[in-house]
Design a protein around this motif. Structure first.
Motif, PDB file in Angstrom:
ATOM      1  N   LYS A  28       8.481  -1.144  -1.771  1.00 22.93           N
ATOM      2  CA  LYS A  28       7.407  -1.470  -2.706  1.00 22.93           C
ATOM      3  C   LYS A  28       7.383  -2.964  -3.006  1.00 22.93           C
ATOM      4  O   LYS A  28       6.305  -3.560  -3.125  1.00 22.93           O
ATOM      5  CB  LYS A  28       7.563  -0.653  -3.990  1.00 22.93           C
ATOM      6  CG  LYS A  28       7.282   0.829  -3.791  1.00 22.93           C
ATOM      7  CD  LYS A  28       7.254   1.596  -5.089  1.00 22.93           C
ATOM      8  CE  LYS A  28       8.621   1.848  -5.631  1.00 22.93           C
ATOM      9  NZ  LYS A  28       8.599   2.752  -6.811  1.00 22.93           N
ATOM     10  N   ARG A  29       8.557  -3.554  -3.104  1.00 19.42           N
ATOM     11  CA  ARG A  29       8.651  -5.005  -3.349  1.00 19.42           C
ATOM     12  C   ARG A  29       8.094  -5.779  -2.149  1.00 19.42           C
ATOM     13  O   ARG A  29       7.348  -6.747  -2.311  1.00 19.42           O
ATOM     14  CB  ARG A  29      10.112  -5.381  -3.598  1.00 19.42           C
ATOM     15  CG  ARG A  29      10.371  -6.827  -3.945  1.00 19.42           C
ATOM     16  CD  ARG A  29      10.009  -7.131  -5.375  1.00 19.42           C
ATOM     17  NE  ARG A  29      10.410  -8.481  -5.747  1.00 19.42           N
ATOM     18  CZ  ARG A  29      11.531  -8.782  -6.406  1.00 19.42           C
ATOM     19  NH1 ARG A  29      12.356  -7.818  -6.791  1.00 19.42           N
ATOM     20  NH2 ARG A  29      11.817 -10.025  -6.716  1.00 19.42           N
ATOM     21  N   ALA A  30       8.438  -5.357  -0.946  1.00 16.88           N
ATOM     22  CA  ALA A  30       7.943  -6.039   0.258  1.00 16.88           C
ATOM     23  C   ALA A  30       6.429  -5.921   0.373  1.00 16.88           C
ATOM     24  O   ALA A  30       5.750  -6.863   0.814  1.00 16.88           O
ATOM     25  CB  ALA A  30       8.614  -5.454   1.503  1.00 16.88           C
ATOM     26  N   ALA A  31       5.879  -4.782  -0.030  1.00 15.28           N
ATOM     27  CA  ALA A  31       4.432  -4.558   0.059  1.00 15.28           C
ATOM     28  C   ALA A  31       3.651  -5.427  -0.922  1.00 15.28           C
ATOM     29  O   ALA A  31       2.426  -5.568  -0.795  1.00 15.28           O
ATOM     30  CB  ALA A  31       4.120  -3.083  -0.184  1.00 15.28           C
ATOM     31  N   GLU A  32       4.343  -6.025  -1.880  1.00 13.69           N
ATOM     32  CA  GLU A  32       3.695  -6.986  -2.781  1.00 13.69           C
ATOM     33  C   GLU A  32       3.571  -8.356  -2.126  1.00 13.69           C
ATOM     34  O   GLU A  32       2.799  -9.200  -2.579  1.00 13.69           O
ATOM     35  CB  GLU A  32       4.498  -7.108  -4.078  1.00 13.69           C
ATOM     36  CG  GLU A  32       4.528  -5.847  -4.916  1.00 13.69           C
ATOM     37  CD  GLU A  32       5.468  -5.971  -6.109  1.00 13.69           C
ATOM     38  OE1 GLU A  32       6.155  -7.011  -6.212  1.00 13.69           O
ATOM     39  OE2 GLU A  32       5.507  -5.038  -6.922  1.00 13.69           O
ATOM     40  N   LEU A  33       4.328  -8.559  -1.044  1.00 10.35           N
ATOM     41  CA  LEU A  33       4.390  -9.866  -0.399  1.00 10.35           C
ATOM     42  C   LEU A  33       3.518  -9.952   0.853  1.00 10.35           C
ATOM     43  O   LEU A  33       3.022 -11.034   1.179  1.00 10.35           O
ATOM     44  CB  LEU A  33       5.845 -10.199  -0.029  1.00 10.35           C
ATOM     45  CG  LEU A  33       6.849 -10.178  -1.194  1.00 10.35           C
ATOM     46  CD1 LEU A  33       8.268 -10.371  -0.672  1.00 10.35           C
ATOM     47  CD2 LEU A  33       6.505 -11.249  -2.221  1.00 10.35           C
ATOM     48  N   PRO A  81       5.990   7.757   1.803  1.00 11.52           N
ATOM     49  CA  PRO A  81       6.839   8.428   0.824  1.00 11.52           C
ATOM     50  C   PRO A  81       8.269   8.513   1.336  1.00 11.52           C
ATOM     51  O   PRO A  81       8.498   8.691   2.538  1.00 11.52           O
ATOM     52  CB  PRO A  81       6.212   9.826   0.710  1.00 11.52           C
ATOM     53  CG  PRO A  81       4.795   9.638   1.132  1.00 11.52           C
ATOM     54  CD  PRO A  81       4.829   8.584   2.199  1.00 11.52           C
ATOM     55  N   PRO A  82       9.254   8.377   0.459  1.00  6.46           N
ATOM     56  CA  PRO A  82      10.645   8.378   0.917  1.00  6.46           C
ATOM     57  C   PRO A  82      11.108   9.754   1.383  1.00  6.46           C
ATOM     58  O   PRO A  82      10.649  10.784   0.882  1.00  6.46           O
ATOM     59  CB  PRO A  82      11.421   7.941  -0.336  1.00  6.46           C
ATOM     60  CG  PRO A  82      10.559   8.344  -1.477  1.00  6.46           C
ATOM     61  CD  PRO A  82       9.141   8.174  -0.997  1.00  6.46           C
ATOM     62  N   MET A 120       0.850  -1.182   0.000  1.00  6.70           N
ATOM     63  CA  MET A 120       0.000   0.000   0.000  1.00  6.70           C
ATOM     64  C   MET A 120       0.890   1.238   0.000  1.00  6.70           C
ATOM     65  O   MET A 120       1.479   1.596   1.013  1.00  6.70           O
ATOM     66  CB  MET A 120      -0.910  -0.023   1.225  1.00  6.70           C
ATOM     67  CG  MET A 120      -1.947  -1.158   1.164  1.00  6.70           C
ATOM     68  SD  MET A 120      -2.993  -1.236   2.624  1.00  6.70           S
ATOM     69  CE  MET A 120      -1.832  -1.930   3.807  1.00  6.70           C
ATOM     70  N   ILE A 121       1.003   1.855  -1.150  1.00 10.88           N
ATOM     71  CA  ILE A 121       1.891   3.001  -1.333  1.00 10.88           C
ATOM     72  C   ILE A 121       1.130   4.254  -0.905  1.00 10.88           C
ATOM     73  O   ILE A 121       0.211   4.704  -1.596  1.00 10.88           O
ATOM     74  CB  ILE A 121       2.355   3.102  -2.792  1.00 10.88           C
ATOM     75  CG1 ILE A 121       2.874   1.743  -3.291  1.00 10.88           C
ATOM     76  CG2 ILE A 121       3.423   4.183  -2.916  1.00 10.88           C
ATOM     77  CD1 ILE A 121       3.995   1.166  -2.461  1.00 10.88           C
ATOM     78  N   ILE A 122       1.488   4.825   0.220  1.00 10.05           N
ATOM     79  CA  ILE A 122       0.693   5.898   0.826  1.00 10.05           C
ATOM     80  C   ILE A 122       0.481   7.065  -0.123  1.00 10.05           C
ATOM     81  O   ILE A 122      -0.623   7.613  -0.203  1.00 10.05           O
ATOM     82  CB  ILE A 122       1.340   6.363   2.147  1.00 10.05           C
ATOM     83  CG1 ILE A 122       1.196   5.260   3.220  1.00 10.05           C
ATOM     84  CG2 ILE A 122       0.712   7.661   2.641  1.00 10.05           C
ATOM     85  CD1 ILE A 122       1.836   5.587   4.556  1.00 10.05           C
ATOM     86  N   GLU A 123       1.496   7.459  -0.855  1.00  9.06           N
ATOM     87  CA  GLU A 123       1.348   8.645  -1.703  1.00  9.06           C
ATOM     88  C   GLU A 123       0.325   8.448  -2.817  1.00  9.06           C
ATOM     89  O   GLU A 123      -0.186   9.428  -3.381  1.00  9.06           O
ATOM     90  CB  GLU A 123       2.691   9.048  -2.291  1.00  9.06           C
ATOM     91  CG  GLU A 123       3.282   8.052  -3.267  1.00  9.06           C
ATOM     92  CD  GLU A 123       4.701   8.429  -3.646  1.00  9.06           C
ATOM     93  OE1 GLU A 123       4.868   9.091  -4.676  1.00  9.06           O
ATOM     94  OE2 GLU A 123       5.628   8.063  -2.907  1.00  9.06           O
ATOM     95  N   ASN A 124       0.004   7.203  -3.141  1.00  7.05           N
ATOM     96  CA  ASN A 124      -0.972   6.919  -4.201  1.00  7.05           C
ATOM     97  C   ASN A 124      -2.365   6.596  -3.662  1.00  7.05           C
ATOM     98  O   ASN A 124      -3.289   6.353  -4.443  1.00  7.05           O
ATOM     99  CB  ASN A 124      -0.499   5.735  -5.055  1.00  7.05           C
ATOM    100  CG  ASN A 124       0.797   6.026  -5.780  1.00  7.05           C
ATOM    101  OD1 ASN A 124       1.097   7.178  -6.077  1.00  7.05           O
ATOM    102  ND2 ASN A 124       1.565   4.992  -6.063  1.00  7.05           N
ATOM    103  N   MET A 125      -2.520   6.587  -2.342  1.00  5.73           N
ATOM    104  CA  MET A 125      -3.780   6.171  -1.735  1.00  5.73           C
ATOM    105  C   MET A 125      -4.717   7.354  -1.511  1.00  5.73           C
ATOM    106  O   MET A 125      -4.279   8.491  -1.360  1.00  5.73           O
ATOM    107  CB  MET A 125      -3.517   5.487  -0.382  1.00  5.73           C
ATOM    108  CG  MET A 125      -2.637   4.250  -0.475  1.00  5.73           C
ATOM    109  SD  MET A 125      -2.221   3.559   1.147  1.00  5.73           S
ATOM    110  CE  MET A 125      -3.738   2.703   1.527  1.00  5.73           C
ATOM    111  N   THR A 126      -6.008   7.057  -1.489  1.00 10.26           N
ATOM    112  CA  THR A 126      -6.986   8.048  -1.049  1.00 10.26           C
ATOM    113  C   THR A 126      -7.186   7.903   0.454  1.00 10.26           C
ATOM    114  O   THR A 126      -6.698   6.949   1.080  1.00 10.26           O
ATOM    115  CB  THR A 126      -8.334   7.837  -1.740  1.00 10.26           C
ATOM    116  OG1 THR A 126      -8.891   6.580  -1.301  1.00 10.26           O
ATOM    117  CG2 THR A 126      -8.190   7.826  -3.260  1.00 10.26           C
TER     118      THR A 126
END
Length: 239
Positions: free
Chosen positions: A49-54, A61-62, A1-7
């Motif tokens: 991002k890779r870990a969040a796929e698992l 955001p970095p 779950m990439i925070i910067e892309n979330m609503t």
């Protein structure tokens, strides 16, 4: 779950799945003449991002800036103080905690000693201040140094060398300019040097000529797996 892309709604739903967040720290720092100044940030963010796929995992955001003392005189490096770095992490954690997050993995792609110590100090102060949070502060090297030994040919490879060049060749090949040159700087022992570039001309510590995108892919996957293991251990921790 990439925070910067979330609503806002996405974030609320995500809290039902996990209260763990990964916060990538990097730097704007020279990485020789062949790698981008954002190398440390790219590596840390890509691993998250890779870990969040698992596993279910929030990825913040970095943070692009770090304390870069050894490379402060090299063109392009933008260094901040350890006090600023500490305050930045503490404010981020306090804010995320106010929204329901409780487990914090801080992974820094920049492994400078003062930089890492500042993040660790901030973490120690936070767990004393906020009693229901758990924190880990690590570098990629901390997580993968043992398993990664078999992949790397260069002993003592540390900065813009075989490891980091391989990583960027894999994830962002369009940002790699050539292969760089082998370099192992030597500083006067025990002496604080003002102009460190006098002893470290090209900004490489290692051998980038041995880098390959295949090695980079394997290293990224290895560190991501270690982040997953760390997240599970942190969530299970009884303190």
């Amino acid at each position: 779950m990439i925070i910067e892309n979330m609503t806002m709604g996405d974030f609320e739903e995500g809290l039902k799945r996990t209260q763990t967040v990964y916060i990538p720290f990097g730097s704007v720092e020279e990485h020789g003449y062949h790698l981008p100044l954002s190398t440390d940030t790219i590596q840390a963010y890509e691993v998250g991002k890779r870990a969040a796929e698992l596993i279910p995992l929030f990825v913040a955001p970095p943070v692009h800036y770090g304390c870069c003392r050894s490379t402060a005189r090299h063109p392009g490096t933008i260094s901040i103080s350890t006090a600023t770095l500490k305050s930045f992490l503490k404010d981020i954690v306090r804010s995320l905690h106010s929204h329901g997050l409780k487990n914090f993995i801080v992974l820094t792609g920049h492994a400078g000693g003062s930089h890492k110590m500042a993040l660790q100090d901030a973490g120690e102060e936070l767990i004393a201040e906020i009693y229901d949070i758990k924190m880990a502060v690590v570098t990629e090297y901390d997580l993968a140094k043992e398993e990664g030994r078999g992949l790397i040919e260069t002993a003592g490879d540390a900065h813009a060398g075989e490891i980091e060049t391989s990583r960027i060749m894999h994830s962002h090949p369009q940002l790699v300019t050539g292969t760089g040159e082998r370099e192992f700087p030597t500083f006067p022992p025990g002496i604080l040097v003002r102009n460190k570039r006098q002893y470290w001309q090209n900004g490489v510590w290692g051998d980038p000529t041995k880098a390959t995108a295949e090695k980079g892919a394997k290293l990224e996957a290895l560190v991501a797996t270690k982040v997953v293991e760390l997240a599970r251990a942190l969530e299970a921790l009884e303190d």
